[in-house]
Design a protein around this motif. Structure first.
Motif, PDB file in Angstrom:
ATOM      1  N   GLU A  82     -14.919  68.906  77.971  1.00  0.00           N
ATOM      2  CA  GLU A  82     -15.850  69.699  77.167  1.00  0.00           C
ATOM      3  C   GLU A  82     -15.399  69.755  75.709  1.00  0.00           C
ATOM      4  OE1 GLU A  82     -18.788  71.462  77.690  1.00  0.00           O
ATOM      5  OE2 GLU A  82     -18.935  70.478  79.625  1.00  0.00           O
ATOM      6  N   THR A  83     -14.106  69.948  75.505  1.00  0.00           N
ATOM      7  CA  THR A  83     -13.573  70.032  74.139  1.00  0.00           C
ATOM      8  C   THR A  83     -13.796  68.724  73.393  1.00  0.00           C
ATOM      9  OG1 THR A  83     -11.917  71.636  74.844  1.00  0.00           O
ATOM     10  CG2 THR A  83     -11.510  70.496  72.765  1.00  0.00           C
ATOM     11  N   THR A  84     -13.491  67.592  74.032  1.00  0.00           N
ATOM     12  CA  THR A  84     -13.667  66.309  73.351  1.00  0.00           C
ATOM     13  C   THR A  84     -15.141  66.009  73.102  1.00  0.00           C
ATOM     14  OG1 THR A  84     -13.574  65.115  75.465  1.00  0.00           O
ATOM     15  CG2 THR A  84     -11.528  65.327  74.246  1.00  0.00           C
ATOM     16  N   GLN A  85     -16.001  66.370  74.040  1.00  0.00           N
ATOM     17  CA  GLN A  85     -17.431  66.134  73.857  1.00  0.00           C
ATOM     18  C   GLN A  85     -17.950  66.913  72.656  1.00  0.00           C
ATOM     19  OE1 GLN A  85     -19.874  67.114  77.227  1.00  0.00           O
ATOM     20  NE2 GLN A  85     -21.750  66.488  76.223  1.00  0.00           N
ATOM     21  N   HIS A  86     -17.588  68.190  72.565  1.00  0.00           N
ATOM     22  CA  HIS A  86     -18.080  69.009  71.460  1.00  0.00           C
ATOM     23  C   HIS A  86     -17.438  68.620  70.139  1.00  0.00           C
ATOM     24  CE1 HIS A  86     -20.707  71.429  73.875  1.00  0.00           C
ATOM     25  NE2 HIS A  86     -19.751  71.566  74.767  1.00  0.00           N
ATOM     26  N   ALA A  87     -16.189  68.190  70.163  1.00  0.00           N
ATOM     27  CA  ALA A  87     -15.553  67.698  68.939  1.00  0.00           C
ATOM     28  C   ALA A  87     -16.277  66.451  68.454  1.00  0.00           C
ATOM     29  CB  ALA A  87     -14.073  67.409  69.177  1.00  0.00           C
ATOM     30  N   HIS A 140     -19.442  65.814  68.918  1.00  0.00           N
ATOM     31  CA  HIS A 140     -20.699  66.272  68.321  1.00  0.00           C
ATOM     32  C   HIS A 140     -20.459  66.753  66.897  1.00  0.00           C
ATOM     33  CE1 HIS A 140     -22.328  67.269  72.604  1.00  0.00           C
ATOM     34  NE2 HIS A 140     -22.445  65.988  72.325  1.00  0.00           N
ATOM     35  N   ALA A 141     -19.401  67.509  66.712  1.00  0.00           N
ATOM     36  CA  ALA A 141     -19.093  68.024  65.375  1.00  0.00           C
ATOM     37  C   ALA A 141     -18.811  66.877  64.412  1.00  0.00           C
ATOM     38  CB  ALA A 141     -17.898  68.974  65.440  1.00  0.00           C
ATOM     39  N   ASP A 142     -18.151  65.832  64.892  1.00  0.00           N
ATOM     40  CA  ASP A 142     -17.843  64.687  64.040  1.00  0.00           C
ATOM     41  C   ASP A 142     -19.118  63.953  63.641  1.00  0.00           C
ATOM     42  OD1 ASP A 142     -15.742  63.276  62.713  1.00  0.00           O
ATOM     43  OD2 ASP A 142     -16.074  61.610  64.112  1.00  0.00           O
ATOM     44  N   ILE A 143     -20.068  63.825  64.568  1.00  0.00           N
ATOM     45  CA  ILE A 143     -21.348  63.187  64.256  1.00  0.00           C
ATOM     46  C   ILE A 143     -22.066  63.975  63.163  1.00  0.00           C
ATOM     47  CG2 ILE A 143     -23.664  62.709  65.156  1.00  0.00           C
ATOM     48  CD1 ILE A 143     -22.235  62.100  67.883  1.00  0.00           C
ATOM     49  N   ILE A 144     -22.055  65.293  63.275  1.00  0.00           N
ATOM     50  CA  ILE A 144     -22.703  66.133  62.261  1.00  0.00           C
ATOM     51  C   ILE A 144     -22.001  65.968  60.920  1.00  0.00           C
ATOM     52  CG2 ILE A 144     -23.159  68.526  61.560  1.00  0.00           C
ATOM     53  CD1 ILE A 144     -23.487  69.109  64.620  1.00  0.00           C
ATOM     54  N   ARG A 145     -20.665  65.998  60.940  1.00  0.00           N
ATOM     55  CA  ARG A 145     -19.915  65.838  59.693  1.00  0.00           C
ATOM     56  C   ARG A 145     -20.215  64.495  59.049  1.00  0.00           C
ATOM     57  NH1 ARG A 145     -16.676  62.663  58.089  1.00  0.00           N
ATOM     58  NH2 ARG A 145     -16.053  62.021  60.155  1.00  0.00           N
ATOM     59  N   SER A 156     -22.887  62.725  59.301  1.00  0.00           N
ATOM     60  CA  SER A 156     -24.239  62.704  58.759  1.00  0.00           C
ATOM     61  C   SER A 156     -24.313  63.482  57.454  1.00  0.00           C
ATOM     62  CB  SER A 156     -25.250  63.254  59.775  1.00  0.00           C
ATOM     63  OG  SER A 156     -25.069  64.638  59.953  1.00  0.00           O
ATOM     64  N   LEU A 157     -23.407  64.441  57.268  1.00  0.00           N
ATOM     65  CA  LEU A 157     -23.400  65.240  56.037  1.00  0.00           C
ATOM     66  C   LEU A 157     -22.665  64.544  54.890  1.00  0.00           C
ATOM     67  CD1 LEU A 157     -22.741  68.775  57.521  1.00  0.00           C
ATOM     68  CD2 LEU A 157     -24.892  67.888  56.598  1.00  0.00           C
ATOM     69  N   ASP A 158     -21.483  63.969  55.192  1.00  0.00           N
ATOM     70  CA  ASP A 158     -20.681  63.406  54.107  1.00  0.00           C
ATOM     71  C   ASP A 158     -20.705  61.884  54.026  1.00  0.00           C
ATOM     72  OD1 ASP A 158     -18.867  62.485  56.040  1.00  0.00           O
ATOM     73  OD2 ASP A 158     -17.377  64.013  55.602  1.00  0.00           O
ATOM     74  N   GLY A 159     -21.307  61.229  55.033  1.00  0.00           N
ATOM     75  CA  GLY A 159     -21.432  59.789  54.992  1.00  0.00           C
ATOM     76  C   GLY A 159     -20.153  59.022  55.321  1.00  0.00           C
ATOM     77  N   GLN A 160     -19.064  59.737  55.529  1.00  0.00           N
ATOM     78  CA  GLN A 160     -17.782  59.085  55.827  1.00  0.00           C
ATOM     79  C   GLN A 160     -17.663  58.833  57.328  1.00  0.00           C
ATOM     80  OE1 GLN A 160     -15.541  58.239  53.285  1.00  0.00           O
ATOM     81  NE2 GLN A 160     -17.316  58.844  52.074  1.00  0.00           N
TER      82      GLN A 160
END
Length: 105
Positions: A83-88, A90-95, A97-101
């Protein structure tokens, strides 16, 4: 604490803000202190897990999403890791999409 039926919209604004601030670095904190605390908690967790019998079985609460009624400590721990890795992720995908890196590839 039972969370069933909790209505967080009725929480006083200061209680909501206090809860949110538990996840923010305050002006009084510094990164080195936070990382030291993280290392202490990680070491405590490692010590705790080293003492556990991974084959101990515990009963799950009644819920429609639990197919099995009992899990071992091992299965519970692996579930938490997954669960922790899955949600991390998701957070990385969002990041990204925001910063392009991109962190990989």
């Amino acid at each position: 604490m039972a969370w069933d039926g909790a209505d967080f919209s009725k929480m006083p604004p200061e209680a909501v803000e206090a809860f949110q601030n538990e996840f923010r670095m305050s002006r009084e904190e510094c990164l080195d202190e936070l990382l030291e605390n993280y290392a202490r908690v990680a070491a405590h967790t490692d010590d705790f897990l080293a003492e556990l019998d991974m084959d101990t079985v515990h009963e799950l609460p009644k819920a429609p999403w639990f197919v099995d009624t009992h899990w071992t400590v091992r299965r519970t721990l692996l579930h938490i890791i997954a669960e922790t890795t899955q949600h991390a992720g998701h957070a990385d995908i969002i990041r990204e999409s925001l910063d392009g890196q991109k962190t990989m590839g």
